[in-house]
Design a protein around this motif. Structure first.
Motif, PDB file in Angstrom:
ATOM      1  N   TYR A 195      26.818  25.484  43.643  1.00 55.84           N
ATOM      2  CA  TYR A 195      28.077  24.039  43.116  1.00 55.84           C
ATOM      3  C   TYR A 195      27.456  22.537  42.877  1.00 55.84           C
ATOM      4  O   TYR A 195      27.292  22.494  41.724  1.00 55.84           O
ATOM      5  CB  TYR A 195      29.135  24.492  44.048  1.00 55.84           C
ATOM      6  N   PHE A 251      34.799  25.877  37.316  1.00 57.97           N
ATOM      7  CA  PHE A 251      34.471  25.871  38.308  1.00 57.97           C
ATOM      8  C   PHE A 251      35.233  25.109  39.337  1.00 57.97           C
ATOM      9  O   PHE A 251      34.657  25.146  40.008  1.00 57.97           O
ATOM     10  CB  PHE A 251      33.040  25.879  38.050  1.00 57.97           C
ATOM     11  N   ALA A 253      34.878  25.928  43.909  1.00 57.19           N
ATOM     12  CA  ALA A 253      33.928  24.952  43.926  1.00 57.19           C
ATOM     13  C   ALA A 253      34.398  24.472  45.195  1.00 57.19           C
ATOM     14  O   ALA A 253      34.111  24.922  46.067  1.00 57.19           O
ATOM     15  CB  ALA A 253      33.536  24.358  43.498  1.00 57.19           C
ATOM     16  N   ILE A 309      24.702  27.812  39.968  1.00 51.09           N
ATOM     17  CA  ILE A 309      25.367  28.224  40.840  1.00 51.09           C
ATOM     18  C   ILE A 309      25.212  29.445  41.435  1.00 51.09           C
ATOM     19  O   ILE A 309      24.918  29.654  42.739  1.00 51.09           O
ATOM     20  CB  ILE A 309      26.978  28.792  40.081  1.00 51.09           C
TER      21      ILE A 309
END
Length: 405
Positions: free
Chosen positions: A362, A232, A236, A357
């Motif tokens: 995040y 991620f 992000a 999330i």
């Protein structure tokens, strides 16, 4: 002088193809998913929950490959597993390039994900048996840093092809074919000592005993935390407002910095395995926190990416060196056990992070991931004075294990 040069040449014959294979199977086949994720999400219509499940599926297939490779090495030596790793990486990445929906994307990611499990453990045996003792720490760190080389290659390819993520995956697949051929030819055809050896029975008592337990627990926690970053981090940065090119440049910085982790063997020789491992874990905690708390700042993103590249590769290299002190009679089987623990953490990390999330954003996911790695730092290699504790550990063990084969 001649003997020293010969030793270096032997080390290089193992290090260069080994680092290249790790670059392909980890830096491209395994972690390219996170790099190209935003465009794949937009084109194929997948949300963060599906993203996390797909990433976890790749870790499951890695675990399967990591388990099968112990038997393959014991029966056929390191060359066939390395060849299978290249095939798995190439086929999986072609499948990803051809994906027309979440299902076919998941299939490609899963096939590509098995490549790392097949490629990494053979080099534990190669280094232990082909590289002179004086060069093993540096050689193993250099091979482990292949992930950084792969990420460093992936970033510019992704930038060059922009939103054409399918072309990028085809380029990655082509590299897997070329490097796979070279690495397969360079690998020893058989294990040292002639015919195939019976692999150790991977029973619970063989894998887990007082001497190996801290290593395996640390691997689980580091895997859980770092997998969130791999899945991620680029997403992000994009969600925080950074542009496509900026986010990918930051990712490439991670790869370039990861190459510096090849020097962790030198650091380990100077300050010891325990201190080096702890320093790496602390740096990894900070690196994972940054995308959560300062993702919108390009300077902070670049610092975090660079720090992660050095720290993650350094910690993984440290686990490999630690493995050699615990599972010395069969390094490849021991490394498979360590990678299994690392992967068990990685299986859960992205799925849980995807849910976090979706509900909280995040920052919460990355702070939780950093906390997992911080917990892993509590399980560190023993102090040099404690190495003799292996004899005490053998007394504590109730069944035969690697402490007293």
């Amino acid at each position: 002088m001649t003997e020293a040069r010969t030793s270096v040449r032997v080390a290089l014959r193992s290090v260069v193809p080994g680092a290249a294979m790790i670059a392909v199977t980890f830096g491209l086949a395994r972690y390219g998913y996170g790099l190209l994720l935003p465009e794949m999400q937009a084109d194929l219509g997948i949300d963060p929950r599906a993203v996390g499940l797909i990433a976890s599926g790749a870790y499951v297939s890695y675990l399967v490959g990591n388990t099968a490779v112990v038997w393959l090495i014991g029966r056929f030596g390191p060359r066939p597993p390395i060849a299978l790793a290249a095939i798995s990486a190439a086929v999986g990445m072609v499948a990803i390039a051809s994906a027309d929906g979440p299902g076919t994307l998941a299939l490609g990611v899963v096939v590509a994900g098995a490549a790392g499990g097949l490629a990494f453990p053979p080099y534990a045996d190669v280094v232990a048996r082909e590289v002179p003792a004086a060069h093993r720490a540096v050689s193993w760190s250099a091979i482990s840093s292949g992930t950084g080389w792969g990420v460093a290659m992936a970033g510019p390819v992704a930038i060059a092809f922009g939103s054409s993520w399918r072309v990028a995956w085809l380029v990655f697949a082509g590299l897997a074919v070329v490097i796979g051929i070279i690495a397969t030819r360079a690998a020893p055809a058989r294990r040292a000592g002639g015919g195939g050896l019976q692999p150790p029975r991977l029973s619970w008592s063989w894998l887990v005993c007082p001497r190996s337990r801290p290593l395996l627990l640390s691997a689980v926690l580091v895997g859980a935390g770092s997998s969130v970053w791999w899945a991620f981090s680029v997403d992000a940065l994009r969600a925080a407002g950074l542009g496509e090119t900026e986010a990918r440049i930051a990712y490439a910085v991670c790869g370039v910095a990861g190459i510096a982790a090849s020097a962790t063997g030198v650091l380990t020789n100077r300050i010891g395995l325990r201190r080096g491992y702890l320093v790496g874990c602390v740096a990894l905690v900070v690196a994972i926190m940054l995308p959560g708390v300062a993702a919108s700042q390009l300077a902070a993103a670049l610092v975090g990416m660079a720090l992660f590249g050095v720290a993650y590769n350094g910690v993984v290299a440290g686990q490999g060196l630690w493995n050699a002190t615990v599972f010395g009679e069969r390094p490849s089987a021991g490394l498979a056990a360590v990678n299994t623990a690392l992967t068990l953490g990685m299986i859960g990390g992205p799925s849980v992070a995807g849910l976090v999330i979706h509900s909280y954003g995040y920052p919460a996911a990355f702070l939780g991931a950093a906390a997992a790695v911080a917990a892993g730092a509590f399980f560190a290699p023993p102090r040099p004075a404690d190495e003799s504790g292996s004899a005490r550990a053998a007394i504590v063990c109730k069944q035969p294990c690697h402490c007293h084969p």
